[in-house]
Motif scaffolding. Structure first.
Motif, PDB file in Angstrom:
ATOM      1  N   LEU A   4       0.834  -1.199   0.000  1.00 58.59           N
ATOM      2  CA  LEU A   4       0.000   0.000   0.000  1.00 58.59           C
ATOM      3  C   LEU A   4       0.871   1.252   0.000  1.00 58.59           C
ATOM      4  CD1 LEU A   4      -1.832  -2.373   1.065  1.00 58.59           C
ATOM      5  CD2 LEU A   4      -3.167  -0.607   2.222  1.00 58.59           C
ATOM      6  N   GLU A   5       1.930   1.242   0.788  1.00 53.79           N
ATOM      7  CA  GLU A   5       2.841   2.378   0.792  1.00 53.79           C
ATOM      8  C   GLU A   5       3.509   2.533  -0.568  1.00 53.79           C
ATOM      9  OE1 GLU A   5       5.650   2.226   3.956  1.00 53.79           O
ATOM     10  OE2 GLU A   5       4.127   2.137   5.547  1.00 53.79           O
ATOM     11  N   HIS A   6       3.897   1.415  -1.162  1.00 56.20           N
ATOM     12  CA  HIS A   6       4.534   1.454  -2.474  1.00 56.20           C
ATOM     13  C   HIS A   6       3.593   2.071  -3.509  1.00 56.20           C
ATOM     14  CE1 HIS A   6       7.197   0.088  -5.745  1.00 56.20           C
ATOM     15  NE2 HIS A   6       6.079  -0.199  -6.391  1.00 56.20           N
ATOM     16  N   ALA A   7       2.336   1.660  -3.495  1.00 51.92           N
ATOM     17  CA  ALA A   7       1.373   2.178  -4.453  1.00 51.92           C
ATOM     18  C   ALA A   7       1.179   3.680  -4.267  1.00 51.92           C
ATOM     19  CB  ALA A   7       0.043   1.451  -4.309  1.00 51.92           C
ATOM     20  N   CYS A   8       1.102   4.131  -3.021  1.00 52.52           N
ATOM     21  CA  CYS A   8       0.945   5.565  -2.760  1.00 52.52           C
ATOM     22  C   CYS A   8       2.152   6.353  -3.256  1.00 52.52           C
ATOM     23  CB  CYS A   8       0.733   5.813  -1.269  1.00 52.52           C
ATOM     24  SG  CYS A   8      -0.872   5.291  -0.637  1.00 52.52           S
ATOM     25  N   MET A   9       3.346   5.848  -3.020  1.00 51.13           N
ATOM     26  CA  MET A   9       4.545   6.549  -3.467  1.00 51.13           C
ATOM     27  C   MET A   9       4.631   6.592  -4.990  1.00 51.13           C
ATOM     28  SD  MET A   9       7.522   5.528  -0.703  1.00 51.13           S
ATOM     29  CE  MET A   9       7.275   3.745  -0.789  1.00 51.13           C
ATOM     30  N   ARG A  10       4.262   5.484  -5.644  1.00 52.13           N
ATOM     31  CA  ARG A  10       4.279   5.452  -7.101  1.00 52.13           C
ATOM     32  C   ARG A  10       3.213   6.389  -7.664  1.00 52.13           C
ATOM     33  NH1 ARG A  10       6.286   4.429 -10.728  1.00 52.13           N
ATOM     34  NH2 ARG A  10       5.855   2.411 -11.723  1.00 52.13           N
ATOM     35  N   ALA A  11       2.056   6.442  -7.017  1.00 51.92           N
ATOM     36  CA  ALA A  11       0.989   7.333  -7.468  1.00 51.92           C
ATOM     37  C   ALA A  11       1.408   8.792  -7.325  1.00 51.92           C
ATOM     38  CB  ALA A  11      -0.290   7.061  -6.688  1.00 51.92           C
ATOM     39  N   ALA A  12       2.007   9.130  -6.178  1.00 53.64           N
ATOM     40  CA  ALA A  12       2.450  10.503  -5.939  1.00 53.64           C
ATOM     41  C   ALA A  12       3.544  10.912  -6.920  1.00 53.64           C
ATOM     42  CB  ALA A  12       2.935  10.646  -4.505  1.00 53.64           C
ATOM     43  N   ALA A  13       4.307   9.937  -7.394  1.00 56.48           N
ATOM     44  CA  ALA A  13       5.375  10.212  -8.360  1.00 56.48           C
ATOM     45  C   ALA A  13       4.850  10.308  -9.786  1.00 56.48           C
ATOM     46  CB  ALA A  13       6.451   9.135  -8.272  1.00 56.48           C
ATOM     47  N   GLY A  14       3.557  10.039  -9.968  1.00 49.44           N
ATOM     48  CA  GLY A  14       2.955  10.221 -11.277  1.00 49.44           C
ATOM     49  C   GLY A  14       2.832   8.985 -12.129  1.00 49.44           C
ATOM     50  N   CYS A  15       2.814   7.796 -11.522  1.00 52.27           N
ATOM     51  CA  CYS A  15       2.669   6.580 -12.320  1.00 52.27           C
ATOM     52  C   CYS A  15       1.293   6.532 -12.965  1.00 52.27           C
ATOM     53  CB  CYS A  15       2.903   5.330 -11.462  1.00 52.27           C
ATOM     54  SG  CYS A  15       1.499   4.868 -10.423  1.00 52.27           S
ATOM     55  N   ASP A  16       1.174   5.744 -14.005  1.00 49.83           N
ATOM     56  CA  ASP A  16      -0.110   5.601 -14.683  1.00 49.83           C
ATOM     57  C   ASP A  16      -1.109   4.868 -13.788  1.00 49.83           C
ATOM     58  OD1 ASP A  16       0.839   6.833 -16.954  1.00 49.83           O
ATOM     59  OD2 ASP A  16       1.424   4.946 -17.919  1.00 49.83           O
ATOM     60  N   ALA A  17      -2.381   5.185 -13.973  1.00 47.86           N
ATOM     61  CA  ALA A  17      -3.430   4.442 -13.276  1.00 47.86           C
ATOM     62  C   ALA A  17      -3.417   2.998 -13.746  1.00 47.86           C
ATOM     63  CB  ALA A  17      -4.786   5.069 -13.550  1.00 47.86           C
ATOM     64  N   GLY A  18      -3.855   2.117 -12.879  1.00 46.29           N
ATOM     65  CA  GLY A  18      -3.906   0.699 -13.224  1.00 46.29           C
ATOM     66  C   GLY A  18      -2.798  -0.121 -12.619  1.00 46.29           C
ATOM     67  N   LEU A  19      -1.886   0.541 -11.901  1.00 44.40           N
ATOM     68  CA  LEU A  19      -0.823  -0.202 -11.223  1.00 44.40           C
ATOM     69  C   LEU A  19      -1.409  -1.057 -10.104  1.00 44.40           C
ATOM     70  CD1 LEU A  19       2.094  -0.907 -10.364  1.00 44.40           C
ATOM     71  CD2 LEU A  19       2.083   1.210  -9.017  1.00 44.40           C
ATOM     72  N   VAL A  20      -1.059  -2.329 -10.078  1.00 44.62           N
ATOM     73  CA  VAL A  20      -1.407  -3.227  -8.982  1.00 44.62           C
ATOM     74  C   VAL A  20      -0.108  -3.588  -8.265  1.00 44.62           C
ATOM     75  CG1 VAL A  20      -2.464  -5.411  -8.294  1.00 44.62           C
ATOM     76  CG2 VAL A  20      -3.343  -4.167 -10.290  1.00 44.62           C
ATOM     77  N   ALA A  21       0.107  -2.987  -7.110  1.00 37.59           N
ATOM     78  CA  ALA A  21       1.262  -3.342  -6.290  1.00 37.59           C
ATOM     79  C   ALA A  21       0.850  -4.483  -5.373  1.00 37.59           C
ATOM     80  CB  ALA A  21       1.731  -2.138  -5.477  1.00 37.59           C
ATOM     81  N   TRP A  22       1.707  -5.497  -5.264  1.00 41.20           N
ATOM     82  CA  TRP A  22       1.313  -6.626  -4.430  1.00 41.20           C
ATOM     83  C   TRP A  22       2.520  -7.250  -3.744  1.00 41.20           C
ATOM     84  CZ3 TRP A  22       2.660 -11.821  -5.563  1.00 41.20           C
ATOM     85  CH2 TRP A  22       3.272 -12.030  -6.804  1.00 41.20           C
ATOM     86  N   ARG A  23       2.228  -7.854  -2.609  1.00 39.66           N
ATOM     87  CA  ARG A  23       3.265  -8.539  -1.821  1.00 39.66           C
ATOM     88  C   ARG A  23       2.691  -9.823  -1.270  1.00 39.66           C
ATOM     89  NH1 ARG A  23       5.309  -8.394   3.865  1.00 39.66           N
ATOM     90  NH2 ARG A  23       3.555  -7.044   4.441  1.00 39.66           N
ATOM     91  N   ALA A  24       3.438 -10.898  -1.407  1.00 40.37           N
ATOM     92  CA  ALA A  24       3.040 -12.193  -0.850  1.00 40.37           C
ATOM     93  C   ALA A  24       4.153 -12.685   0.068  1.00 40.37           C
ATOM     94  CB  ALA A  24       2.770 -13.200  -1.953  1.00 40.37           C
ATOM     95  N   ALA A  25       3.894 -12.649   1.364  1.00 35.65           N
ATOM     96  CA  ALA A  25       4.821 -13.152   2.367  1.00 35.65           C
ATOM     97  C   ALA A  25       4.226 -14.429   2.955  1.00 35.65           C
ATOM     98  CB  ALA A  25       5.040 -12.099   3.457  1.00 35.65           C
ATOM     99  N   PRO A  26       5.002 -15.194   3.713  1.00 29.24           N
ATOM    100  CA  PRO A  26       4.456 -16.436   4.275  1.00 29.24           C
ATOM    101  C   PRO A  26       3.223 -16.234   5.148  1.00 29.24           C
ATOM    102  CG  PRO A  26       6.847 -16.438   4.434  1.00 29.24           C
ATOM    103  CD  PRO A  26       6.448 -15.055   3.984  1.00 29.24           C
ATOM    104  N   ASP A  27       3.114 -15.061   5.778  1.00 25.35           N
ATOM    105  CA  ASP A  27       2.022 -14.859   6.733  1.00 25.35           C
ATOM    106  C   ASP A  27       1.003 -13.815   6.303  1.00 25.35           C
ATOM    107  OD1 ASP A  27       3.807 -12.772   6.922  1.00 25.35           O
ATOM    108  OD2 ASP A  27       3.600 -12.554   9.096  1.00 25.35           O
ATOM    109  N   VAL A  28       1.216 -13.143   5.161  1.00 25.14           N
ATOM    110  CA  VAL A  28       0.306 -12.071   4.762  1.00 25.14           C
ATOM    111  C   VAL A  28       0.373 -11.868   3.253  1.00 25.14           C
ATOM    112  CG1 VAL A  28       1.991 -10.202   5.006  1.00 25.14           C
ATOM    113  CG2 VAL A  28      -0.444  -9.719   5.352  1.00 25.14           C
ATOM    114  N   VAL A  29      -0.742 -11.402   2.679  1.00 29.38           N
ATOM    115  CA  VAL A  29      -0.765 -10.994   1.280  1.00 29.38           C
ATOM    116  C   VAL A  29      -1.390  -9.603   1.219  1.00 29.38           C
ATOM    117  CG1 VAL A  29      -2.989 -12.159   0.867  1.00 29.38           C
ATOM    118  CG2 VAL A  29      -1.527 -11.550  -1.065  1.00 29.38           C
ATOM    119  N   GLN A  30      -0.822  -8.765   0.335  1.00 18.99           N
ATOM    120  CA  GLN A  30      -1.327  -7.412   0.152  1.00 18.99           C
ATOM    121  C   GLN A  30      -1.519  -7.128  -1.328  1.00 18.99           C
ATOM    122  OE1 GLN A  30       1.918  -5.183   2.141  1.00 18.99           O
ATOM    123  NE2 GLN A  30       0.337  -4.395   3.515  1.00 18.99           N
ATOM    124  N   GLY A  31      -2.495  -6.301  -1.622  1.00 12.68           N
ATOM    125  CA  GLY A  31      -2.691  -5.810  -2.976  1.00 12.68           C
ATOM    126  C   GLY A  31      -3.180  -4.386  -2.915  1.00 12.68           C
TER     127      GLY A  31
END
Length: 235
Positions: free
Chosen positions: A22-49
């Motif tokens: 979520l932090e990565h997506a916010c930083m990429r958005a603030a830097a002007g990335c295109d809409a449609g970016l899906v940032a995701w992380r899969a760790a042994p105990d948690v998944v984020q999108g």
């Protein structure tokens, strides 16, 4: 499964990260990335999108992307999980699996003015895969995905399905308006008709208005708590 093996629908593209998605997506958005970016992380105990939007409507309307993403998640997990697993959504972003809290959605925007069109909006989820404690009976109101019979659900596949189902609901929201989304969300909503405390106010959760604001019946009448009260400060 690596990022290159994930198949995102047209207009969406992925970045696998090892930090908070979520932090990565916010930083990429603030830097002007295109809409449609899906940032995701899969760790042994948690998944984020997290999904980056570039709204073309004022924030008050754009906040509908929070329930859109929630409904997309429910649809995705509903397909991947065993049929006996129930998935519901809390108005404030919470995810419930078999009636217990199991992660949540959060929402961020470049501007918190409800009437302004934000440069970007990010909606993302964090879902625990394993219980935080080896004594889950101590917290029966909280759970984790693998503790609910979903050990065969692969996190990358869940992120991929979430993106696909969410895009479908975005398209329906744009083409058909809010009615189909409202009908789907209401069937998944947790706590309607119950007493709740939200934004410092107590009352009975009656449902939502056209903009998905919470209708809260209090002793003094019915209050509307807009979705924009759920916005968090971007990292």
């Amino acid at each position: 499964m690596s990022t290159t093996e994930l198949s995102f629908p047209p207009l969406l593209w992925g970045e696998e990260v090892t930090t908070d998605a979520l932090e990565h997506a916010c930083m990429r958005a603030a830097a002007g990335c295109d809409a449609g970016l899906v940032a995701w992380r899969a760790a042994p105990d948690v998944v984020q999108g997290a999904l980056v939007f570039a709204p073309e409507v004022p924030l008050q309307q754009a906040m509908a992307m929070l329930p859109v993403c929630g409904v997309g998640f429910q649809n995705a997990l509903g397909v991947l999980a065993p049929p006996e697993v129930s998935v519901h959504l809390d108005w404030s972003g919470g995810i419930l699996v078999n009636g217990a809290a199991c992660g949540r959605f959060r929402v961020f925007a470049s501007d918190h003015d409800p009437q302004a069109v934000p440069a970007w909006l990010v909606v993302g989820f964090t879902l625990p895969l394993l219980p935080a404690s080896d004594r889950p009976g101590d917290t029966p109101d909280q759970t984790a995905l693998y503790a609910e019979g979903c050990a065969d659900v692969q996190p990358p596949a869940l992120v991929e399905a979430w993106a696909r189902h969410t895009l479908n609901w975005i398209n329906r929201w744009e083409d058909e308006g809010g009615r189909p989304l409202h009908a789907e969300w209401r069937g998944l909503a947790h706590g309607i008709g119950e007493d709740v405390v939200q934004d410092g106010r107590s009352g009975t959760f009656l449902g939502v208005d056209e903009a998905f604001g919470m209708l809260l019946r209090t002793e003094d009448g019915t209050d509307v708590i807009p979705l924009t009260t759920l916005l968090e400060e971007a990292p």
